[in-house]
Design an enzyme around this catalytic site. Structure first.
Site, PDB file in Angstrom:
ATOM      1  N   ASP A   1      -1.297   6.852   6.314  1.00  8.93           N
ATOM      2  CA  ASP A   1      -2.420   6.009   5.905  1.00  8.93           C
ATOM      3  C   ASP A   1      -2.622   4.996   7.028  1.00  8.93           C
ATOM      4  OD1 ASP A   1      -4.199   4.207   4.830  1.00  8.93           O
ATOM      5  OD2 ASP A   1      -2.964   3.658   3.107  1.00  8.93           O
TER       6      ASP A   1
ATOM      7  N   TRP B   1       0.803  -1.225   0.000  1.00  7.80           N
ATOM      8  CA  TRP B   1       0.000   0.000   0.000  1.00  7.80           C
ATOM      9  C   TRP B   1       0.834   1.272   0.000  1.00  7.80           C
ATOM     10  CZ3 TRP B   1      -4.439  -0.051  -2.042  1.00  7.80           C
ATOM     11  CH2 TRP B   1      -5.267  -1.173  -1.933  1.00  7.80           C
TER      12      TRP B   1
ATOM     13  N   LYS C   1     -12.407  -1.242   6.772  1.00  7.32           N
ATOM     14  CA  LYS C   1     -11.572  -2.232   7.449  1.00  7.32           C
ATOM     15  C   LYS C   1     -11.955  -2.323   8.930  1.00  7.32           C
ATOM     16  CE  LYS C   1      -9.084  -2.537   3.637  1.00  7.32           C
ATOM     17  NZ  LYS C   1      -7.826  -2.032   3.152  1.00  7.32           N
TER      18      LYS C   1
END
Ligand SMILES: *Cc1c(COP(=O)(O)O)cnc(C)c1O
Length: 360
Positions: free
Chosen positions: A169, A99, A193
């Site tokens: 993030d 990511w 999530k």
């Protein structure tokens, strides 16, 4: 059934029941939560409650704004660069897994992006040690991914960026542990999530970072315009915000981030202990950098991994396949995973090892 998916992920049963009720009749108004105008009193009260609960969970100081935006974290990889680069034109990125590499590649189109630290050449075994970091004091910001969802890697310390704002993030570990929010100038997370459903991106940003958006930034993704607007610049993802609000309240009732951190630490330690004591399971991540929310491991062969996944499915343990980029097995231990799910998984893993560990 226990859903170990990395996202969209499992939600608390209590919250789903509340949401079901609200879909038909929100708090006795005769209106569905989906039908409330976003500028009306009712809906505004929902957003204010959600915001107040999130502020309390994060112990958020007054000079931080909470923005409820759309696009997902992936969109904000580009949008945050548009919003924060300003005239500086350059930012530092740490590449520690799938990511953060994507975040870096998106930002590249808007300015000069430097890699301050990377573990890519070694195949992402963990966070690069402090002495390998090369931070630029003139950077507009430094970006990290606090938890690498695909690789099972998590920061358990933070780089010292001095005056340079640290941007994170936190999509997969948001609200799973205590953070000193003052260490960060901005944190952001897709909701699906840990804190709700897809369609909502939560951006928490310090006031002093506002006012720098590049002129090409779309109005609805201009953090400054969104922070300054009373009624919102555009229609927000109303249901997703409502659902996250329920999760914030659910989490506060249980003891907030102290509760979440303690629980995820204990659970993940038990899993890693089982993996490390085993001859069948292997975790490729360095012990100090292992994630407490996405536990990733391998079995000796793809055939055994397929058998593991099929057996788990039969035992009601779903979505344990690793991310496509990493393969293997991934156990996502977000806040909403019930204790019983973890117990069943541990039992299943011990039993599977007894049957297959002897090298049959
Ligand atoms: C899932 C995930 C993303 C992508 O989220 P989208 O909602 O698909 O944009 C980004 N970063 C991390 C750390 C993630 O886990």
């Amino acid at each position: 059934m226990y859903n170990f998916a990395a996202g969209p992920a499992t939600l608390p049963q209590e919250v789903l029941l509340q949401a079901r009720e609200a879909l038909l009749d929100w708090e006795g108004t005769g209106l569905s939560i989906l039908e409330l105008p976003f500028t009306g009193e009712e809906y505004r009260s929902i957003v204010e409650r959600a915001r107040a609960d999130l502020r309390a969970l994060l112990r958020l100081p007054e000079d931080y704004h909470i923005l409820f935006l759309q696009g997902g974290a992936y969109a904000h990889f580009a949008l945050l660069a548009m919003n924060l680069l300003g005239r500086r034109q350059g930012a530092d990125y740490a590449v520690t897994g799938h990511w953060s590499r994507r975040a870096c590649n998106e930002a590249r189109r808007y300015g000069e992006i430097r890699i301050a630290a990377s573990s890519e050449a070694e195949g992402f075994p963990g966070i690069p040690p402090r002495k390998e970091w090369r931070l630029d004091p003139r950077a507009a910001y430094c970006h990290i991914t606090t938890n690498e969802t695909a690789n099972g890697i998590q920061y358990h310390w933070l780089p010292d960026t001095g005056e340079v704002p640290l941007v994170a993030d936190m999509t997969s570990d948001f609200l799973t542990r205590k953070i000193g929010i003052r260490d960060f100038a901005m944190v952001y997370a897709s909701a699906q999530k840990n804190v709700g459903t897809a369609g909502l991106t939560i951006v928490v940003v310090r006031e002093e970072l506002l006012g720098r958006a590049l002129p090409v930034t779309p109005a609805v993704f201009d953090y400054t315009r969104q922070a300054d607007s009373v009624n919102g610049v555009n229609t927000p993802p109303t249901f997703a915000i409502y659902l996250s609000g329920l999760i914030f309240a659910w989490l506060r009732q249980r003891g907030g981030l102290d509760w979440a951190e303690d629980r995820s630490r204990r659970r993940s330690e038990r899993l890693y202990r089982l993996i490390d004591d085993s001859a069948l399971y292997h975790c490729p991540v360095r012990p100090d950098d292992r994630s407490r929310v996405n536990v990733c491991f391998h079995l000796p062969t793809p055939e055994l991994e397929s058998r593991f996944l099929a057996g788990a499915r039969d035992a009601g343990l779903l979505n344990l396949a690793g991310h496509g980029a990493a393969g293997g097995i991934r156990v996502s231990l977000y806040n909403a995973m019930p204790g019983e799910g973890v117990e069943r998984l541990l039992d299943f893993m011990s039993e599977f090892e007894r049957r297959h560990g002897g090298g049959d």
